[in-house]
Design an enzyme around this catalytic site. Sequence first.
Site, PDB file in Angstrom:
ATOM      1  N   HIS A   1     -11.898  -7.114   2.533  1.00  0.00           N
ATOM      2  CA  HIS A   1     -11.061  -6.000   2.982  1.00  0.00           C
ATOM      3  C   HIS A   1     -11.631  -5.304   4.219  1.00  0.00           C
ATOM      4  O   HIS A   1     -10.899  -4.941   5.141  1.00  0.00           O
ATOM      5  CB  HIS A   1     -10.908  -4.987   1.842  1.00  0.00           C
ATOM      6  CG  HIS A   1      -9.697  -4.123   1.967  1.00  0.00           C
ATOM      7  ND1 HIS A   1      -8.995  -3.667   0.875  1.00  0.00           N
ATOM      8  CD2 HIS A   1      -9.043  -3.620   3.040  1.00  0.00           C
ATOM      9  CE1 HIS A   1      -7.969  -2.924   1.286  1.00  0.00           C
ATOM     10  NE2 HIS A   1      -7.987  -2.883   2.592  1.00  0.00           N
TER      11      HIS A   1
ATOM     12  N   TYR B   1      -5.667  -0.589  -3.736  1.00  0.00           N
ATOM     13  CA  TYR B   1      -4.367   0.078  -3.753  1.00  0.00           C
ATOM     14  C   TYR B   1      -4.047   0.656  -5.131  1.00  0.00           C
ATOM     15  O   TYR B   1      -3.197   1.533  -5.256  1.00  0.00           O
ATOM     16  CB  TYR B   1      -3.232  -0.870  -3.348  1.00  0.00           C
ATOM     17  CG  TYR B   1      -3.318  -1.430  -1.960  1.00  0.00           C
ATOM     18  CD1 TYR B   1      -4.277  -0.992  -1.034  1.00  0.00           C
ATOM     19  CD2 TYR B   1      -2.430  -2.418  -1.536  1.00  0.00           C
ATOM     20  CE1 TYR B   1      -4.352  -1.532   0.240  1.00  0.00           C
ATOM     21  CE2 TYR B   1      -2.501  -2.958  -0.262  1.00  0.00           C
ATOM     22  CZ  TYR B   1      -3.463  -2.517   0.616  1.00  0.00           C
ATOM     23  OH  TYR B   1      -3.528  -3.064   1.877  1.00  0.00           O
TER      24      TYR B   1
ATOM     25  N   ILE C   1      13.685  -2.138   3.282  1.00  0.00           N
ATOM     26  CA  ILE C   1      13.055  -3.412   2.913  1.00  0.00           C
ATOM     27  C   ILE C   1      13.941  -4.563   3.408  1.00  0.00           C
ATOM     28  O   ILE C   1      13.459  -5.538   3.990  1.00  0.00           O
ATOM     29  CB  ILE C   1      12.840  -3.500   1.383  1.00  0.00           C
ATOM     30  CG1 ILE C   1      11.762  -2.496   0.942  1.00  0.00           C
ATOM     31  CG2 ILE C   1      12.448  -4.923   0.966  1.00  0.00           C
ATOM     32  CD1 ILE C   1      11.654  -2.333  -0.565  1.00  0.00           C
ATOM     33  N   LYS C   2      15.239  -4.417   3.189  1.00  0.00           N
ATOM     34  CA  LYS C   2      16.190  -5.434   3.623  1.00  0.00           C
ATOM     35  C   LYS C   2      16.262  -5.493   5.148  1.00  0.00           C
ATOM     36  O   LYS C   2      16.205  -6.568   5.754  1.00  0.00           O
ATOM     37  CB  LYS C   2      17.579  -5.144   3.035  1.00  0.00           C
ATOM     38  CG  LYS C   2      18.614  -6.219   3.345  1.00  0.00           C
ATOM     39  CD  LYS C   2      19.918  -5.927   2.613  1.00  0.00           C
ATOM     40  CE  LYS C   2      20.942  -7.036   2.875  1.00  0.00           C
ATOM     41  NZ  LYS C   2      22.222  -6.776   2.175  1.00  0.00           N
TER      42      LYS C   2
ATOM     43  N   ASP D   1       1.574  -8.813   0.037  1.00  0.00           N
ATOM     44  CA  ASP D   1       0.221  -8.385   0.401  1.00  0.00           C
ATOM     45  C   ASP D   1      -0.176  -7.171  -0.430  1.00  0.00           C
ATOM     46  O   ASP D   1       0.498  -6.139  -0.409  1.00  0.00           O
ATOM     47  CB  ASP D   1       0.173  -8.029   1.890  1.00  0.00           C
ATOM     48  CG  ASP D   1      -1.218  -7.601   2.332  1.00  0.00           C
ATOM     49  OD1 ASP D   1      -2.015  -8.484   2.715  1.00  0.00           O
ATOM     50  OD2 ASP D   1      -1.523  -6.390   2.281  1.00  0.00           O
TER      51      ASP D   1
ATOM     52  N   TYR E   1      -1.157  -5.361  10.267  1.00  0.00           N
ATOM     53  CA  TYR E   1      -0.649  -4.292   9.394  1.00  0.00           C
ATOM     54  C   TYR E   1      -0.411  -3.036  10.229  1.00  0.00           C
ATOM     55  O   TYR E   1      -0.832  -2.949  11.379  1.00  0.00           O
ATOM     56  CB  TYR E   1      -1.598  -4.018   8.222  1.00  0.00           C
ATOM     57  CG  TYR E   1      -2.952  -3.415   8.557  1.00  0.00           C
ATOM     58  CD1 TYR E   1      -3.091  -2.055   8.848  1.00  0.00           C
ATOM     59  CD2 TYR E   1      -4.110  -4.197   8.537  1.00  0.00           C
ATOM     60  CE1 TYR E   1      -4.336  -1.501   9.133  1.00  0.00           C
ATOM     61  CE2 TYR E   1      -5.355  -3.648   8.824  1.00  0.00           C
ATOM     62  CZ  TYR E   1      -5.455  -2.302   9.120  1.00  0.00           C
ATOM     63  OH  TYR E   1      -6.685  -1.755   9.396  1.00  0.00           O
TER      64      TYR E   1
ATOM     65  N   TYR F   1       0.833  -1.207   0.000  1.00  0.00           N
ATOM     66  CA  TYR F   1       0.000   0.000   0.000  1.00  0.00           C
ATOM     67  C   TYR F   1       0.868   1.257   0.000  1.00  0.00           C
ATOM     68  O   TYR F   1       1.920   1.310   0.631  1.00  0.00           O
ATOM     69  CB  TYR F   1      -0.919   0.040   1.232  1.00  0.00           C
ATOM     70  CG  TYR F   1      -1.601   1.385   1.393  1.00  0.00           C
ATOM     71  CD1 TYR F   1      -2.692   1.717   0.586  1.00  0.00           C
ATOM     72  CD2 TYR F   1      -1.121   2.329   2.290  1.00  0.00           C
ATOM     73  CE1 TYR F   1      -3.296   2.962   0.703  1.00  0.00           C
ATOM     74  CE2 TYR F   1      -1.725   3.580   2.405  1.00  0.00           C
ATOM     75  CZ  TYR F   1      -2.807   3.888   1.610  1.00  0.00           C
ATOM     76  OH  TYR F   1      -3.388   5.127   1.703  1.00  0.00           O
TER      77      TYR F   1
ATOM     78  N   LEU G   1       4.592  -0.684  11.969  1.00  0.00           N
ATOM     79  CA  LEU G   1       5.611   0.353  12.151  1.00  0.00           C
ATOM     80  C   LEU G   1       4.968   1.718  12.312  1.00  0.00           C
ATOM     81  O   LEU G   1       5.624   2.743  12.215  1.00  0.00           O
ATOM     82  CB  LEU G   1       6.590   0.338  10.970  1.00  0.00           C
ATOM     83  CG  LEU G   1       7.214  -1.034  10.676  1.00  0.00           C
ATOM     84  CD1 LEU G   1       8.187  -0.954   9.522  1.00  0.00           C
ATOM     85  CD2 LEU G   1       7.905  -1.587  11.924  1.00  0.00           C
TER      86      LEU G   1
ATOM     87  N   LYS H   1      -7.448  -8.642  -1.895  1.00  0.00           N
ATOM     88  CA  LYS H   1      -8.581  -8.254  -1.043  1.00  0.00           C
ATOM     89  C   LYS H   1      -9.804  -7.853  -1.877  1.00  0.00           C
ATOM     90  O   LYS H   1      -9.665  -7.195  -2.907  1.00  0.00           O
ATOM     91  CB  LYS H   1      -8.173  -7.105  -0.123  1.00  0.00           C
ATOM     92  CG  LYS H   1      -6.937  -7.405   0.728  1.00  0.00           C
ATOM     93  CD  LYS H   1      -6.598  -6.248   1.652  1.00  0.00           C
ATOM     94  CE  LYS H   1      -5.303  -6.510   2.410  1.00  0.00           C
ATOM     95  NZ  LYS H   1      -4.105  -6.231   1.596  1.00  0.00           N
TER      96      LYS H   1
END
Length: 324
Positions: A118, A56, A278-279, A51, A217, A25, A220, A85
Site C-alpha cells: 500500500h 479501508y 457509478i453508471k 479495488d 487513483y 475507499y 476525479l 493491499k
Amino acid sequence: MDLHPDSFIVMNNGQKIPVIGFGTYAPEHVPKELAEEATKVAIEVGYRHIDCAYIYGNEVEVGRAIREKIANGTVRREDLFYTGKLWSTYHTPELVRPALEKSLHNLQLEYMDLFIIHMPLEMKPGHCPFPTDENGQIIFHNTDLRDTWEAMERCQDAGLVRSIGVSNFNRRQLELILNKPGLKYKPVCNQVECHIYLSQRKLLEYCRSHGIVLVGYSLLGSSRDEKWIDQNAPVVLEDHVLVAIARKHSRSPAQVALRYFLQLGVVVLAKSFSPARIKENFQVFDFHLSPEDLKELEALNSNYRYVGAKQWISHPEYPFHDEY
C-alpha cells in the site's frame, strides 16, 4: 489501444487487468454498508475490477457484494479482478502472508488477483493501524522493502494471489525492487495518485519502460477527507478547462477526466456511492478526446498532490520528496 467496456491491459506476467476499476475507499464517517451496495451496483453496471484495501475497513462488505453477484449468476469469480493491499504495519516478512490471509478471510475469497504494497513506508509492526507514541507521533519501522517484496513473492508462489505490485512508489523505490538480486517477480503495477493537476507523465514513461502498469487513483480529485486533504485544495471537476471540454463532447467532467487517462494508457479507478454516478463513470468508451483536448488537459498539470500524508514526511522512505 481501442477502448471498449471489457478492455484490459496485459501485465508483465501475462495476467490481464481491466482498464477501469471501481474504488471502494470512503472516509471513516461513511457507513461500511454503502461499500457493499455500491460494489453490487458497480458489478451490475459492468465493472470487473474491484479495488479495496485492508485499511479501508470494508473488506467484509465488499467481499459479501462480490459473492452475492457470483451466487446469483451476474459474474463468475474468474470474470472479476480483485485488488487488495498490504498495510504499513505488516511489512516484516513474517507478517505479510498472515495479513493477506486475514484479508482473504474477511472477503471469503480463495485468492486475490492482485496484492500490492500500500505504501513504501512502514510503521511499527502489529495490529494497531496507526501506532503512535506518547506525543501522538506515528512510530515508524524500517524493514527493507526488498525483504517485504520477497515475502510477497512467496504469497504468489503459494497461489494466494495471481499478481503482486506496489502503490505510491517513486522511481527510486521501484528501482530498489527491480534491481534486487534474485528478483523472482517484477511488480506488475504501481498504483499512484493521478489527475489533471498531477498527470504523472514521467513516472508513467518510467513504468512503461519497465513493463509496469500505472494505475491511477483520485482521478476525479479526492473524497476530500478532512483527515488527509486540504479543504482549500482545488476541485478537479470544477476546472474550467475540463468543464469546457466536457461540454464540447456532451459529457460530464468526470467522464472526460477518466477518458483522458485511459487514452494515456493508465488503468483508472473511479469511486462513487451514487448509483447514477457509478453508471456514468463507466460510460467512457464511446467517445474520443482529440489531440487538442489532450494537449489542453496536459497543460493543467502542476504536480499538485491531494494525498501527501504529511504526518509521514519524516520517514526515510517517504515517497513524495521526489518529483517522480
